[in-house]
Design an enzyme around this catalytic site. Structure first.
Site, PDB file in Angstrom:
ATOM      1  N   GLY A  79       0.862  -1.174  -0.013  1.00 50.14           N
ATOM      2  CA  GLY A  79      -0.158  -0.056  -0.164  1.00 50.14           C
ATOM      3  C   GLY A  79       0.853   1.271   0.057  1.00 50.14           C
ATOM      4  N   SER A 230      13.028   5.878  26.312  1.00 52.50           N
ATOM      5  CA  SER A 230      14.698   5.489  26.149  1.00 52.50           C
ATOM      6  C   SER A 230      14.884   3.995  25.907  1.00 52.50           C
ATOM      7  CB  SER A 230      15.350   5.809  27.879  1.00 52.50           C
ATOM      8  OG  SER A 230      14.829   4.909  28.545  1.00 52.50           O
ATOM      9  N   GLY A 234      14.977   5.763  21.192  1.00 53.31           N
ATOM     10  CA  GLY A 234      15.592   6.871  21.942  1.00 53.31           C
ATOM     11  C   GLY A 234      16.690   6.845  22.113  1.00 53.31           C
ATOM     12  N   LEU A 235      17.593   5.845  22.360  1.00 52.21           N
ATOM     13  CA  LEU A 235      18.810   5.453  22.444  1.00 52.21           C
ATOM     14  C   LEU A 235      19.570   5.737  21.181  1.00 52.21           C
ATOM     15  CD1 LEU A 235      19.353   2.311  24.728  1.00 52.21           C
ATOM     16  CD2 LEU A 235      20.098   4.534  25.177  1.00 52.21           C
ATOM     17  N   GLU A 252      11.384   9.414  30.626  1.00 51.26           N
ATOM     18  CA  GLU A 252      11.159   8.093  30.519  1.00 51.26           C
ATOM     19  C   GLU A 252      10.171   7.787  31.752  1.00 51.26           C
ATOM     20  OE1 GLU A 252      11.937   5.012  28.940  1.00 51.26           O
ATOM     21  OE2 GLU A 252      10.621   4.229  30.397  1.00 51.26           O
ATOM     22  N   LEU A 380      11.083  -6.952  15.476  1.00 51.12           N
ATOM     23  CA  LEU A 380      12.297  -6.581  14.872  1.00 51.12           C
ATOM     24  C   LEU A 380      12.399  -7.165  13.557  1.00 51.12           C
ATOM     25  CD1 LEU A 380      14.714  -7.726  17.704  1.00 51.12           C
ATOM     26  CD2 LEU A 380      14.194  -5.343  16.955  1.00 51.12           C
ATOM     27  N   HIS A 511      42.842 -15.771  18.001  1.00 52.55           N
ATOM     28  CA  HIS A 511      43.182 -14.667  18.851  1.00 52.55           C
ATOM     29  C   HIS A 511      43.999 -13.614  17.924  1.00 52.55           C
ATOM     30  CE1 HIS A 511      45.034 -13.076  22.416  1.00 52.55           C
ATOM     31  NE2 HIS A 511      46.193 -13.068  21.809  1.00 52.55           N
TER      32      HIS A 511
HETATM   33  C1  FAD Z   1      13.736   4.131  13.556  1.00 56.42           C
HETATM   34  C2  FAD Z   1      13.648   2.406  13.594  1.00 56.42           C
HETATM   35  C3  FAD Z   1      14.728   1.678  13.615  1.00 56.42           C
HETATM   36  C4  FAD Z   1      14.578   0.256  13.547  1.00 56.42           C
HETATM   37  N1  FAD Z   1      15.952  -0.504  13.429  1.00 56.42           N
HETATM   38  C5  FAD Z   1      15.899  -1.689  13.738  1.00 56.42           C
HETATM   39  C6  FAD Z   1      17.176  -2.245  13.526  1.00 56.42           C
HETATM   40  O1  FAD Z   1      18.138  -1.717  13.486  1.00 56.42           O
HETATM   41  N2  FAD Z   1      16.669  -3.755  13.586  1.00 56.42           N
HETATM   42  C7  FAD Z   1      15.669  -4.243  13.537  1.00 56.42           C
HETATM   43  O2  FAD Z   1      15.614  -5.654  13.297  1.00 56.42           O
HETATM   44  N3  FAD Z   1      14.659  -3.672  13.494  1.00 56.42           N
HETATM   45  C8  FAD Z   1      14.497  -2.437  13.754  1.00 56.42           C
HETATM   46  N4  FAD Z   1      13.334  -1.742  13.633  1.00 56.42           N
HETATM   47  C9  FAD Z   1      12.092  -2.537  13.374  1.00 56.42           C
HETATM   48  C10 FAD Z   1      11.860  -3.068  12.253  1.00 56.42           C
HETATM   49  O3  FAD Z   1      11.806  -1.726  11.112  1.00 56.42           O
HETATM   50  C11 FAD Z   1      10.419  -3.804  12.045  1.00 56.42           C
HETATM   51  O4  FAD Z   1      10.343  -4.571  13.163  1.00 56.42           O
HETATM   52  C12 FAD Z   1      10.212  -4.486  10.714  1.00 56.42           C
HETATM   53  O5  FAD Z   1      10.176  -3.500   9.604  1.00 56.42           O
HETATM   54  C13 FAD Z   1       8.882  -5.276  10.783  1.00 56.42           C
HETATM   55  O6  FAD Z   1       8.797  -5.408   9.511  1.00 56.42           O
HETATM   56  P1  FAD Z   1       7.173  -5.896   8.772  1.00 56.42           P
HETATM   57  O7  FAD Z   1       7.612  -6.645   7.588  1.00 56.42           O
HETATM   58  O8  FAD Z   1       6.552  -6.659   9.969  1.00 56.42           O
HETATM   59  O9  FAD Z   1       6.491  -4.552   8.679  1.00 56.42           O
HETATM   60  P2  FAD Z   1       6.716  -3.282   8.055  1.00 56.42           P
HETATM   61  O10 FAD Z   1       8.399  -3.146   7.579  1.00 56.42           O
HETATM   62  O11 FAD Z   1       6.278  -2.088   8.811  1.00 56.42           O
HETATM   63  O12 FAD Z   1       6.111  -3.396   6.671  1.00 56.42           O
HETATM   64  C14 FAD Z   1       4.745  -3.459   6.400  1.00 56.42           C
HETATM   65  C15 FAD Z   1       4.208  -2.981   5.071  1.00 56.42           C
HETATM   66  O13 FAD Z   1       2.977  -3.335   4.850  1.00 56.42           O
HETATM   67  C16 FAD Z   1       2.288  -2.160   4.356  1.00 56.42           C
HETATM   68  N5  FAD Z   1       0.910  -2.305   4.534  1.00 56.42           N
HETATM   69  C17 FAD Z   1       0.588  -2.098   5.715  1.00 56.42           C
HETATM   70  N6  FAD Z   1      -1.200  -2.232   5.623  1.00 56.42           N
HETATM   71  C18 FAD Z   1      -1.417  -2.797   4.337  1.00 56.42           C
HETATM   72  C19 FAD Z   1      -2.360  -3.045   3.615  1.00 56.42           C
HETATM   73  N7  FAD Z   1      -3.626  -2.999   4.357  1.00 56.42           N
HETATM   74  N8  FAD Z   1      -2.455  -3.108   2.248  1.00 56.42           N
HETATM   75  C20 FAD Z   1      -1.103  -3.318   1.616  1.00 56.42           C
HETATM   76  N9  FAD Z   1       0.231  -3.097   2.213  1.00 56.42           N
HETATM   77  C21 FAD Z   1       0.036  -2.623   3.698  1.00 56.42           C
HETATM   78  C22 FAD Z   1       3.012  -0.965   4.648  1.00 56.42           C
HETATM   79  O14 FAD Z   1       2.768  -0.010   3.610  1.00 56.42           O
HETATM   80  C23 FAD Z   1       4.423  -1.635   4.844  1.00 56.42           C
HETATM   81  O15 FAD Z   1       5.288  -1.314   3.928  1.00 56.42           O
HETATM   82  C24 FAD Z   1      13.448  -0.365  13.621  1.00 56.42           C
HETATM   83  C25 FAD Z   1      12.099   0.485  13.492  1.00 56.42           C
HETATM   84  C26 FAD Z   1      12.325   1.879  13.512  1.00 56.42           C
HETATM   85  C27 FAD Z   1      11.020   2.817  13.434  1.00 56.42           C
HETATM   86  N1  NAD Z   2      18.261  -1.629  16.771  1.00 64.55           N
HETATM   87  C1  NAD Z   2      16.868  -2.051  16.717  1.00 64.55           C
HETATM   88  O1  NAD Z   2      16.733  -3.167  16.684  1.00 64.55           O
HETATM   89  C2  NAD Z   2      15.844  -1.234  16.804  1.00 64.55           C
HETATM   90  C3  NAD Z   2      15.953   0.314  16.545  1.00 64.55           C
HETATM   91  C4  NAD Z   2      14.620   0.977  16.740  1.00 64.55           C
HETATM   92  C5  NAD Z   2      13.451   0.436  16.987  1.00 64.55           C
HETATM   93  N2  NAD Z   2      13.424  -0.888  16.825  1.00 64.55           N
HETATM   94  C6  NAD Z   2      12.095  -1.475  17.127  1.00 64.55           C
HETATM   95  O2  NAD Z   2      11.069  -0.323  17.175  1.00 64.55           O
HETATM   96  C7  NAD Z   2      10.268  -0.718  18.233  1.00 64.55           C
HETATM   97  C8  NAD Z   2       9.918   0.738  18.958  1.00 64.55           C
HETATM   98  O3  NAD Z   2      10.950   1.484  19.420  1.00 64.55           O
HETATM   99  P1  NAD Z   2      10.986   2.386  20.618  1.00 64.55           P
HETATM  100  O4  NAD Z   2      12.260   2.872  20.997  1.00 64.55           O
HETATM  101  O5  NAD Z   2       9.945   3.536  20.361  1.00 64.55           O
HETATM  102  O6  NAD Z   2      10.179   1.854  21.695  1.00 64.55           O
HETATM  103  P2  NAD Z   2      10.535   0.852  23.013  1.00 64.55           P
HETATM  104  O7  NAD Z   2       9.432   0.036  23.410  1.00 64.55           O
HETATM  105  O8  NAD Z   2      11.934  -0.032  22.837  1.00 64.55           O
HETATM  106  O9  NAD Z   2      10.736   1.959  24.028  1.00 64.55           O
HETATM  107  C9  NAD Z   2       9.718   2.814  24.409  1.00 64.55           C
HETATM  108  C10 NAD Z   2      10.054   3.470  25.643  1.00 64.55           C
HETATM  109  O10 NAD Z   2       9.357   4.588  25.970  1.00 64.55           O
HETATM  110  C11 NAD Z   2       8.811   4.712  27.347  1.00 64.55           C
HETATM  111  N3  NAD Z   2       7.555   5.334  27.311  1.00 64.55           N
HETATM  112  C12 NAD Z   2       6.279   4.860  26.883  1.00 64.55           C
HETATM  113  N4  NAD Z   2       5.416   5.773  26.832  1.00 64.55           N
HETATM  114  C13 NAD Z   2       5.733   7.028  27.375  1.00 64.55           C
HETATM  115  C14 NAD Z   2       5.381   8.140  27.724  1.00 64.55           C
HETATM  116  N5  NAD Z   2       4.128   8.475  27.553  1.00 64.55           N
HETATM  117  N6  NAD Z   2       6.335   8.978  28.478  1.00 64.55           N
HETATM  118  C15 NAD Z   2       7.491   8.418  28.825  1.00 64.55           C
HETATM  119  N7  NAD Z   2       7.951   7.260  28.203  1.00 64.55           N
HETATM  120  C16 NAD Z   2       7.133   6.697  27.838  1.00 64.55           C
HETATM  121  C17 NAD Z   2       8.734   3.175  27.580  1.00 64.55           C
HETATM  122  O11 NAD Z   2       8.812   3.059  29.261  1.00 64.55           O
HETATM  123  C18 NAD Z   2       9.974   2.528  26.746  1.00 64.55           C
HETATM  124  O12 NAD Z   2      10.908   2.553  27.697  1.00 64.55           O
HETATM  125  C19 NAD Z   2      11.032  -1.523  19.357  1.00 64.55           C
HETATM  126  O13 NAD Z   2      10.174  -2.162  20.245  1.00 64.55           O
HETATM  127  C20 NAD Z   2      11.797  -2.029  18.364  1.00 64.55           C
HETATM  128  O14 NAD Z   2      11.361  -3.161  18.307  1.00 64.55           O
HETATM  129  C21 NAD Z   2      14.523  -1.731  17.005  1.00 64.55           C
END
Ligand code: FAD
Ligand code: NAD
Length: 552
Positions: A79, A230, A234-235, A252, A380, A511
């Site tokens: 989509g 955090s 956030g980190l 947090e 993830l 090593h």
């Molecule tokens: C800032 C950030 C950093 C991240 N970093 C990491 C990382 O370093 N390592 C890691 O493992 N994870 C990371 N994640 C998490 C990771 O991006 C997600 O876990 C992953 O993208 C999930 O994959 P997915 O295929 O389930 O969904 P998505 O990647 O969200 O894909 C879903 C797709 O479905 C489409 N879609 C939704 N509804 C419909 C519909 N009704 N019809 C057709 N299409 C539709 C959407 O447009 C989208 O393209 C990060 C997330 C964020 C936000």
């Molecule tokens: N390196 C990676 O794999 C990576 C990187 C970025 C994101 N992600 C994925 O994206 C998801 C979302 O990341 P995220 O950092 O947004 O979520 P998160 O669940 O990791 O952390 C959210 C944090 O926000 C706090 N929080 C929630 N509501 C709040 C409020 N109203 N006020 C203050 N604190 C509040 C929670 O206690 C928690 O510590 C993660 O669960 C992760 O699966 C993964």
């Protein structure tokens, strides 16, 4: 297109399938593949496709590749943008920003460089080229993913999809009469992912108050940015922003920073990633009201409410506010009711361990699967892809259950944090409940005792393993330190393979490598009935015998 080209184009999340798939499409191997999936590929003529995947993020993409390799006729409906969150608004651009800003941090760390005899003066960066690096990388990987699907014959349908009944999906794109239609498939997989969760009372203007979707574009680098949450996002953004010169304030809800991590690892990480940087924090508070500002003119106002008493306790004025409070499943409009199912109260699609969607009575909805962020099991990218592959296995009647306890996670700060399995707190609680609480042991190693880490001047870090000393079962491994995200796989593979510490503690590691941090971790563990190994760092060598010989 040559096999080599397609392999290069298709490599993502550990899958380099297109080349293999093209080979599989040679008559001989294709016959074998179809036989493998004979049960599932029974659609033959009855449906448009064997498998239709709704959403083509990394989960949908991984599933599509594996389904084609298994001989299925596949279509995806997307989509918005191929690659979804990870490629366009997540892993890929965030890691590009972390890579560039990490270099800036390294080169500005004059003390560190001087200790290795290096002098660098006047390090500067240009914001727009860093932003371009992230955006261009996302665009390039998005293109690779699209081509990798086209190369193996996956039909890419454009539109927002919804179920209209068993085996049937309707898709359309608002404002586009030329796009859309109804398709049928023997099996349907929901892979619709997630979007940022924004708590009530926080209006997003995309300029001064924003989510990761906007922050990844790096349109500006605020002098002072508040980050709500955090967790991972956030980190990672605190790492980017502080490297580029911003001051950060964490807000947090929980009483300690990084609440999702093992407590001891979080404390150490805080000492390295937060305390020495221009970061302060408010814990145990909610950002209950946020008023957007105007860049350079009016600050963002943030009202803080005590999480327990619900009283307003403070007000902040900052230049910008990143909302990183988790993600919400993107499952609205799927029309699950047409197959007797519904999302749970948080919006996730309920599934069993085989990724089959469950109806409102908890029964399996035939031929409907849900994977990735949309089912909330583990948000993830690699988990989404692994779940997709697992679901395809089940569709092909090769029963498969993904062991989520073996799925690693990493936070790509400098240095990195990674883990697999349970935290110490969770492991002790689970062990108490299961009656083996007295059998839980911990081993720890420090990066300070690792020659490679010291050669890099990166001795800050530790690894920690939680295990059962009666069986040698690994319950969890946590690493904070240089390249922790790469190091964790030895532990996750061990858990996945069901290897006990006894199986791996006699293995040999090159090593000097960072991998020796884990080697020592396994060797330090005391498992009943398994001989202890004399460690380099613990054993005083006999006269005339080198340390290496003692360790061997
Ligand atoms: C800032 C950030 C950093 C991240 N970093 C990491 C990382 O370093 N390592 C890691 O493992 N994870 C990371 N994640 C998490 C990771 O991006 C997600 O876990 C992953 O993208 C999930 O994959 P997915 O295929 O389930 O969904 P998505 O990647 O969200 O894909 C879903 C797709 O479905 C489409 N879609 C939704 N509804 C419909 C519909 N009704 N019809 C057709 N299409 C539709 C959407 O447009 C989208 O393209 C990060 C997330 C964020 C936000
Ligand atoms: N390196 C990676 O794999 C990576 C990187 C970025 C994101 N992600 C994925 O994206 C998801 C979302 O990341 P995220 O950092 O947004 O979520 P998160 O669940 O990791 O952390 C959210 C944090 O926000 C706090 N929080 C929630 N509501 C709040 C409020 N109203 N006020 C203050 N604190 C509040 C929670 O206690 C928690 O510590 C993660 O669960 C992760 O699966 C993964």
């Amino acid at each position: 297109m040559s096999g080599r080209q397609s392999l290069r184009q298709g490599q993502f999340l550990g899958q380099s399938l297109p080349c293999a798939v093209l080979e599989a499409r040679s008559v001989k191997s294709r016959t074998r593949q179809i036989k493998l999936c004979a049960q599932a590929a029974k659609a033959g003529g009855k449906y448009d496709y064997d498998l239709l995947i709704i959403g083509c993020g990394v989960g949908g993409h991984g599933a599509a590749l594996h389904a084609v390799e298994s001989g299925l006729k596949v279509a995806v409906v997307e989509g918005h943008d191929i690659g979804g969150t990870c490629v366009n608004r997540g892993c890929v651009p965030s890691k590009a920003l972390l890579a560039a800003s990490g270099r800036v941090r390294d080169m500005k760390n004059t003390m560190h460089l001087k200790s290795m005899g290096i002098q660098v003066d006047n390090v500067r960066y240009d914001r727009q080229p860093i932003a371009d690096h992230a955006n261009n990388l996302a665009a390039s990987i998005q293109g690779n993913l699209k081509r990798s699907l086209e190369a193996i014959g996956v039909d890419i349908l454009i539109g927002q999809a919804k179920l209209t009944g068993p085996n049937t999906v309707k898709y359309s794109l608002p404002g586009r009469v030329d796009v859309g239609g109804t398709v049928t498939a023997g099996d349907i997989m929901i892979a619709t992912g997630s979007v940022p969760f924004v708590p009530p009372g926080i209006p997003i203007d995309g300029k001064t108050v924003f989510t990761s979707d906007h922050a990844l574009k790096l349109e500006w680098v605020p002098d002072w940015v508040a980050i709500i949450g955090s967790g991972y996002i956030g980190l990672e953004f605190s790492d980017v922003y502080t490297a580029l010169g911003s001051e950060v304030t964490f807000i947090e809800a929980v009483d300690n920073l990084m609440p999702g991590f093992d407590k001891e690892i979080a404390r150490l990480a805080q000492r390295v990633l937060i305390n020495p940087r221009k970061i302060d924090w408010h814990t145990g508070v909610l950002a209950s009201k946020v008023t957007p500002g105007v860049p350079g003119v009016k600050p963002v106002e943030i009202e803080l409410t005590d999480f327990k008493t619900k009283e307003v306790v403070d007000k902040l004025e900052v230049d910008a506010c990143l909302v990183a409070t988790g993600r919400a499943p993107y499952t609205q409009g799927l029309n699950l009711a047409s197959v007797g199912a519904e999302v749970d109260r948080r919006g996730f699609v309920p599934v069993n361990e085989r990724m089959q969607v469950l109806d409102t009575k908890g029964k399996v909805v035939p031929h409907l699967y849900c994977i990735g962020d949309a089912n909330g099991k583990y948000m993830l990218a690699h988990a989404a892809s692994a779940q997709g592959i697992s679901a395809v296995e089940n569709i092909c009647e090769r029963p498969h259950v993904l062991n989520h306890a073996s799925v690693p996670a990493a936070c790509f700060t400098h240095p990195e944090v990674s883990f697999v399995g349970m935290t110490e707190e969770a492991a002790r609680e689970a062990a108490e409940k299961a009656g083996y609480g007295d059998k839980v042991s911990i081993s720890k190693t420090s990066f300070k005792a690792n020659s490679k880490a010291l050669a890099e001047g990166e001795g800050d870090g530790m690894a920690k393993m939680i295990y059962r000393r009666d069986t040698g079962e690994i319950l969890g491994v946590h690493i904070f330190g240089l390249h922790a995200a790469d190091l964790i796989h030895e532990a996750s593979n061990a858990i996945s393979m069901g290897s006990s510490i006894g199986d791996i503690k006699f293995n040999v590691h090159a090593h000097p490598t960072l991998s020796e941090v884990l080697d020592e971790l396994f060797k330090q563990a005391h498992v009943e009935g398994i001989p202890d190994i004399a460690l380099q760092s613990k054993v005083k060598p006999e006269k005339g015998v080198k340390r290496e010989a003692v360790a061997a």
